[in-house]
Design an enzyme around this catalytic site. Structure first.
Site, PDB file in Angstrom:
ATOM      1  N   ALA A  30       0.975  -1.067   0.022  1.00  0.00           N
ATOM      2  CA  ALA A  30       0.124  -0.060   0.016  1.00  0.00           C
ATOM      3  C   ALA A  30       0.785   1.453  -0.066  1.00  0.00           C
ATOM      4  O   ALA A  30       1.678   1.219   0.720  1.00  0.00           O
ATOM      5  CB  ALA A  30      -0.827  -0.010   1.296  1.00  0.00           C
TER       6      ALA A  30
ATOM      7  N   GLY B  40      20.420   0.266  10.299  1.00  0.00           N
ATOM      8  CA  GLY B  40      20.157  -0.008   8.822  1.00  0.00           C
ATOM      9  C   GLY B  40      20.518  -1.657   8.775  1.00  0.00           C
ATOM     10  O   GLY B  40      19.792  -2.344   9.535  1.00  0.00           O
TER      11      GLY B  40
ATOM     12  N   ILE C 133      22.813  -3.507   9.469  1.00  0.00           N
ATOM     13  CA  ILE C 133      23.672  -4.299  10.596  1.00  0.00           C
ATOM     14  C   ILE C 133      22.815  -4.978  11.577  1.00  0.00           C
ATOM     15  O   ILE C 133      21.881  -4.274  12.227  1.00  0.00           O
ATOM     16  CB  ILE C 133      24.572  -3.305  11.616  1.00  0.00           C
ATOM     17  CG1 ILE C 133      25.675  -2.395  10.509  1.00  0.00           C
ATOM     18  CG2 ILE C 133      25.441  -4.021  12.615  1.00  0.00           C
ATOM     19  CD1 ILE C 133      26.196  -1.325  11.252  1.00  0.00           C
TER      20      ILE C 133
ATOM     21  N   GLY D  72      18.414   9.237  -0.335  1.00  0.00           N
ATOM     22  CA  GLY D  72      17.431   8.406   0.554  1.00  0.00           C
ATOM     23  C   GLY D  72      18.057   8.092   1.870  1.00  0.00           C
ATOM     24  O   GLY D  72      17.211   7.196   2.491  1.00  0.00           O
TER      25      GLY D  72
ATOM     26  N   ASP E  84      17.579  11.441  15.616  1.00  0.00           N
ATOM     27  CA  ASP E  84      17.200   9.968  15.056  1.00  0.00           C
ATOM     28  C   ASP E  84      18.258   9.210  15.736  1.00  0.00           C
ATOM     29  O   ASP E  84      17.925   7.889  16.083  1.00  0.00           O
ATOM     30  CB  ASP E  84      17.732  10.031  13.650  1.00  0.00           C
ATOM     31  CG  ASP E  84      17.840   8.639  12.988  1.00  0.00           C
ATOM     32  OD1 ASP E  84      16.725   7.980  12.745  1.00  0.00           O
ATOM     33  OD2 ASP E  84      18.778   8.139  12.643  1.00  0.00           O
TER      34      ASP E  84
ATOM     35  N   LYS F  31      17.200   5.805  18.172  1.00  0.00           N
ATOM     36  CA  LYS F  31      17.915   4.609  18.176  1.00  0.00           C
ATOM     37  C   LYS F  31      18.737   4.073  19.320  1.00  0.00           C
ATOM     38  O   LYS F  31      18.356   2.690  19.800  1.00  0.00           O
ATOM     39  CB  LYS F  31      18.834   4.463  16.963  1.00  0.00           C
ATOM     40  CG  LYS F  31      18.268   4.448  15.572  1.00  0.00           C
ATOM     41  CD  LYS F  31      19.140   4.856  14.646  1.00  0.00           C
ATOM     42  CE  LYS F  31      18.554   5.143  13.074  1.00  0.00           C
ATOM     43  NZ  LYS F  31      19.536   5.606  12.378  1.00  0.00           N
TER      44      LYS F  31
ATOM     45  N   GLY G 113      19.466   3.462   3.521  1.00  0.00           N
ATOM     46  CA  GLY G 113      19.237   3.266   2.340  1.00  0.00           C
ATOM     47  C   GLY G 113      18.465   2.067   1.967  1.00  0.00           C
ATOM     48  O   GLY G 113      18.049   1.137   2.688  1.00  0.00           O
TER      49      GLY G 113
END
Ligand code: NDP
Ligand code: HSE
Length: 447
Positions: free
Chosen positions: A45, A136, A138, A189, A203, A207, A316
């Site tokens: 979607a 990401g 890892i 991106g 950010d 995390k 990415g």
């Protein structure tokens, strides 16, 4: 008899959604060989069906309505990749209440609303996969929850924002301006929808909230993380750092201070958990200071295993898609083997562990004073530092501007943050200091 099918629906066909779909479709055979079941991508979607994503989905898969995913009775796993708090949280809770498992890369949502989401998942007996939410590609979540489960965690140091690391690397190596490097990261991106999340340390704080909670069993506590971004760091600071033998990185740090004693059974009185994100100078010879560009690295030290380091692309489409698919496979395996909630989210068990106030931390420091170029200034400044028990390790002053101001760089020995803040407050009021002092915390062995 055919293979069992695990049916998946994705909400959000952007950078990560596209990477995930590419892997699920492109690596379908190898996934099936390795797992013994077929992963079927039934629905994707997104509100924009026109944009070219560089991938053609089978007919009937794409839909403009997220409800088509959440309400589909065949879908076992809903993958939330829209980002943000609402409606992402609503999609997840709705899926959980329909007893669907969820995979998400949404660290902002988990850091702010995760306590509720995980407890709702527990109530409904479903899993929340969130490998892609930190670092990401890892597999750091699996490392902490499973690979290093035997350890009391001593410390975690992470470069966990690809965008900031990309910007700092470009500023260091190619002398690119901050704003141009950020534009590049957005084009590739890597950046969040609101890039201030990347450059202001938010950010990384999202995390780190997740990592600290897993490592120390504390509830997700975003509001207790100290956050400072990279926007005040200039090329000049990067050059001074290099001259002193350091690299500047945005580090996310969580550690137990003092370290939790091995095999502690309630014998950890006085232990506090540090959670902080800030630019940090790290000795150039350390492995982690060689982590450049969009790459992330997470150093994890456990009391049994000692030092470990994990390295890979932190953002990415394909690296993040790799982590999303790993979660889909894990949950698929648990469904097939009847081991759902094999690794449940446990947090709050150690809810009594205190979180250390930032003013209580200790570090070495780099100061860049804007001082008038005249005799006696250094002794004014060092006098104040001395009054606060801050001892100087080295000094650099470059250039001469008699009567004007020049950068005066001082590296200190270990000092308490509260003393540093008080000293800077006094120094910045000196008539010989023309601008606010910049300070950066320094890690590594004390000289
Ligand atoms: P994108 O903005 O590229 O993709 C999100 C997509 O979801 C867009 O196509 C967006 O459409 C669509 N969307 C938004 N709202 C809805 C809705 N209500 N219904 C259907 N579709 C909707 O984001 P990313 O792929 O970069 O990020 C997704 C998540 O992954 C975020 O939580 C992010 O923090 C996280 N993440 C991202 C990484 C990266 O490298 N990009 C790495 C690790 C995690 P529109 O464009 O119209 O808004
Ligand atoms: N914006 C994030 C980053 C994406 O740059 O690291 C990965 O979480």
């Amino acid at each position: 008899m055919g293979k069992k099918k695990i049916t998946v629906g994705i909400i959000g066909f952007g950078t990560v959604g596209t990477g995930t779909a590419k892997i699920l479709l492109g690596n379908r055979n190898i996934l099936s060989e390795r797992t013994g079941f077929d992963i079927v991508l039934k629905k994707v979607a997104d509100r924009d069906l026109q944009r070219d994503r560089g991938i053609t989905l089978p007919k009937g898969v794409l839909t403009p309505d997220a409800k088509d995913v959440v309400n589909d009775p065949d879908i076992h796993i809903v993958v939330e990749l829209v980002g943000g708090i609402h409606p992402a949280k609503d999609f997840i809770l709705e899926a959980v209440r329909k007893k669907k498992h969820v995979v998400t890369a949404n660290k902002a949502l988990l850091a702010t609303e995760g306590n509720e989401i995980f407890s709702e998942a527990q109530k409904h007996g479903v899993e929340i996969g969130f490998e892609a939410s930190v670092a990401g590609g890892i597999p750091i979540i699996k490392v902490i929850r499973e690979g290093l489960v035997a350890n009391n965690m001593v410390a975690i140091y992470g470069i966990i924002n690809g965008t900031s690391n990309y910007i700092l690397t470009k500023m260091t190596e190619e002398k690119v301006e901050f704003s141009d490097a950020l534009k590049d990261a957005q084009r590739l991106g890597y950046a969040e929808a609101d890039p201030t999340f990347d450059i202001e340390g938010i950010d990384s704080a999202h995390k780190l909230t997740i990592l600290s909670s897993l490592a120390y069993g504390i509830p997700l506590s975003l509001d207790r993380v100290y956050k400072e971004g990279i926007t005040k760091i200039t090329s000049q600071d990067i050059e001074f750092a290099s001259e002193l033998g350091y690299k500047v990185k945005l580090l996310a740090i969580t550690k137990a201070t003092p370290p939790i004693p091995p095999l502690a059974r309630g014998g950890e009185r006085g232990v506090e958990i540090e959670m902080r994100v800030h630019p940090t100078m790290i000795p150039s010879e350390y492995l982690i200071s060689k982590v450049d560009g969009v790459f992330n690295a997470v150093y994890v030290e456990g009391d049994a295993v000692g030092s470990t380091l994990y390295y890979g692309r932190g953002a990415g489409d394909m690296p993040t898609g790799s982590a999303v698919v790993a979660d889909i496979v894990d949950i698929g395996r648990n469904i097939v083997s009847g081991g759902v909630r094999r690794v449940p989210w446990i947090s709050g068990g150690a809810g009594t562990r205190k979180i250390r106030e930032m003013e209580e931390i200790e570090s070495m420091y780099y100061f860049r004073f804007s001082a008038l170029d005249k005799p006696g200034v250094l002794s004014n400044i060092s006098g104040i530092l001395g009054n606060y028990n801050i001892s100087i390790a080295s000094v650099i002053q470059k250039g001469r501007r008699i009567g004007g101001s020049v950068p005066l760089v001082v590296l200190t020995h270990r000092a308490k943050e509260r003393d540093v803040l008080n000293a800077i407050g006094e120094i910045d009021n000196l008539p010989v200091v023309s601008d606010k002092t910049l300070f950066v915390r320094v890690e590594g062995k004390e000289e």
